[in-house]
Write an enzyme that holds these catalytic residues in place. Structure first.
Site, PDB file in Angstrom:
ATOM      1  CG  HIS A  53      -1.697  -1.312   1.235  1.00  0.00           C
ATOM      2  ND1 HIS A  53      -2.855  -1.465   0.479  1.00  0.00           N
ATOM      3  CD2 HIS A  53      -1.716  -2.189   2.301  1.00  0.00           C
ATOM      4  CE1 HIS A  53      -3.335  -2.609   0.772  1.00  0.00           C
ATOM      5  NE2 HIS A  53      -2.735  -3.048   1.811  1.00  0.00           N
ATOM      6  CG  PHE A 236      -9.495  -4.168  12.345  1.00  0.00           C
ATOM      7  CD1 PHE A 236      -8.980  -4.413  13.574  1.00  0.00           C
ATOM      8  CD2 PHE A 236      -8.745  -4.194  11.300  1.00  0.00           C
ATOM      9  CE1 PHE A 236      -7.563  -4.739  13.762  1.00  0.00           C
ATOM     10  CE2 PHE A 236      -7.441  -4.645  11.436  1.00  0.00           C
ATOM     11  CZ  PHE A 236      -6.894  -4.630  12.633  1.00  0.00           C
ATOM     12  CG  ASP A 238     -14.785  -4.268   7.607  1.00  0.00           C
ATOM     13  OD1 ASP A 238     -15.197  -5.335   7.623  1.00  0.00           O
ATOM     14  OD2 ASP A 238     -13.730  -3.661   6.694  1.00  0.00           O
ATOM     15  CG  ASP A 313      -9.109  -7.250   9.840  1.00  0.00           C
ATOM     16  OD1 ASP A 313      -8.631  -6.196   8.695  1.00  0.00           O
ATOM     17  OD2 ASP A 313     -10.248  -7.186   9.963  1.00  0.00           O
ATOM     18  CG  ASP A 318      -4.716  -5.926   1.399  1.00  0.00           C
ATOM     19  OD1 ASP A 318      -5.357  -4.841   1.539  1.00  0.00           O
ATOM     20  OD2 ASP A 318      -3.461  -6.289   1.847  1.00  0.00           O
TER      21      ASP A 318
END
Length: 342
Positions: A53, A236, A238, A313, A318
């Site tokens: 990234h 996380f 989401d 995660d 990704d």
């Protein structure tokens, strides 16, 4: 926080009582084997946070800590219902989703706007923030008013209690991820991602956990990123990781829930569907992590290999983005909600 169940315990409770989301053992085993192979061959590690990234900080300085804090303070609700998305062009590359925000952040810094300095953003105006979020499309950044309030609030807390830098929050916590999580949730209200489930107050803490994980990854587990209990951080929860977990058959939705999401119905914080999706996602990832650790422990060549829920995660997030056009992935709906927590 004394009466709040932390994410791992809360997720187990939710998974054990979930009605419309199921965790599948065969999918957990399959994903655990994949993660074991990734770690064994070093195709996916903590280093991917930087190497994969280019918009993420590539250095390890105090300035990067404050960058990460601002990035994750506004790390919520980037999805769009329409085909037109919020997009930002930065250095001749167009970005969407979360990366559009990071591109806007880096663009602002390049243009001399001190967006990582709480002395600036504690009193930033709506017009200034709107200009920073200027989109290439007609789709504006969602929840601009909320972002303004969250950013100003965070800046004021840093100035009042921590001498204007998140570094001082970290240093107060004696290398403990759990202590830092509790500090952030206590002092920065927008990170207080909690709800009631079956009469109990439960926590998901997506943004504060990703904040800690990003600092850990940015500093590669050293300096400000050294936490002796980093493996206590869960995934996380989401709206994208659940898609990947369903894709790998680690989770499954009932027909009723699938139809509900495919109808593009909006959820609210604390809805049963929403909590089952988030809770089961955390617990499924914990189970994948446990199984992957067993495989690594049994392999004499991987005794020093490290895996945790953060790395899993990162991989799933990704993977979902890289395979968004895969017909199977594209057919898996995500739950739609507008909130500041994820």
């Amino acid at each position: 926080m004394e009466n709040v169940m932390m994410p791992r315990d809360a997720s187990r409770l939710i998974a054990e009582t979930s009605k419309d989301v199921t965790i599948n053992d065969h999918g957990v085993q399959k994903l655990a084997k994949l993660m074991y192979e990734c770690v064994k061959t070093k195709t996916y590690t903590i280093a991917n946070w930087k190497s994969s990234h280019e918009l993420n900080p590539q250095k390890m300085t105090k300035a990067q800590v404050d960058w990460v804090f601002v990035a994750d303070t506004l790390n919520f609700s980037f999805w769009s219902m329409e085909d037109t998305k919020f997009k930002v062009t930065y250095k001749d590359t167009e970005y969407s989703g979360y990366w559009s925000w990071v591109a806007a952040l880096n663009r602002a810094l390049d243009n001399g706007i001190p967006l990582t300095d709480p002395s600036y953003y504690a009193s930033i105006s709506k017009e200034e923030l709107s200009n920073i979020f200027k989109s290439d499309t007609v789709f504006d950044m969602p929840l601009l008013e909320d972002r303004l309030q969250v950013l100003q609030e965070a800046g004021k807390v840093l100035l009042k209690k921590y001498d204007g830098s998140f570094v001082n929050c970290i240093e107060k916590c004696d290398k403990s991820a759990q202590a830092l999580m509790k500090l952030v949730v206590t002092d920065f209200p927008s990170y207080r991602d909690e709800a009631e489930y079956n009469g109990k107050q439960v926590a998901f803490y997506k943004r504060v956990q990703i904040l800690i994980a990003d600092i850990w990854a940015c500093f590669e587990g050293e300096s400000y990123g050294e936490f002796h209990d980093i493996d206590s951080i869960t995934m996380f929860a989401d709206y994208r990781i659940p898609q990947a977990l369903v894709y790998f058959d680690a989770m499954e939705y009932s027909k009723e829930l699938t139809d509900y999401m495919k109808a593009n119905k909006m959820m609210k914080t604390g809805d049963r569907y929403e909590m089952e999706i988030r809770g089961c996602s955390i617990w499924a990832t914990e189970l994948v992590c446990e199984e992957a650790k067993k495989l690594l422990k049994e392999d004499a060549e991987t005794q020093d290999a490290h895996i945790n829920s953060i790395i899993i995660d990162h991989y799933l997030w990704d993977y979902r983005r890289d395979h968004a056009d895969d017909p199977k992935m594209a057919n898996i709906p995500f739950h739609k909600i507008r909130c500041i927590y994820y």
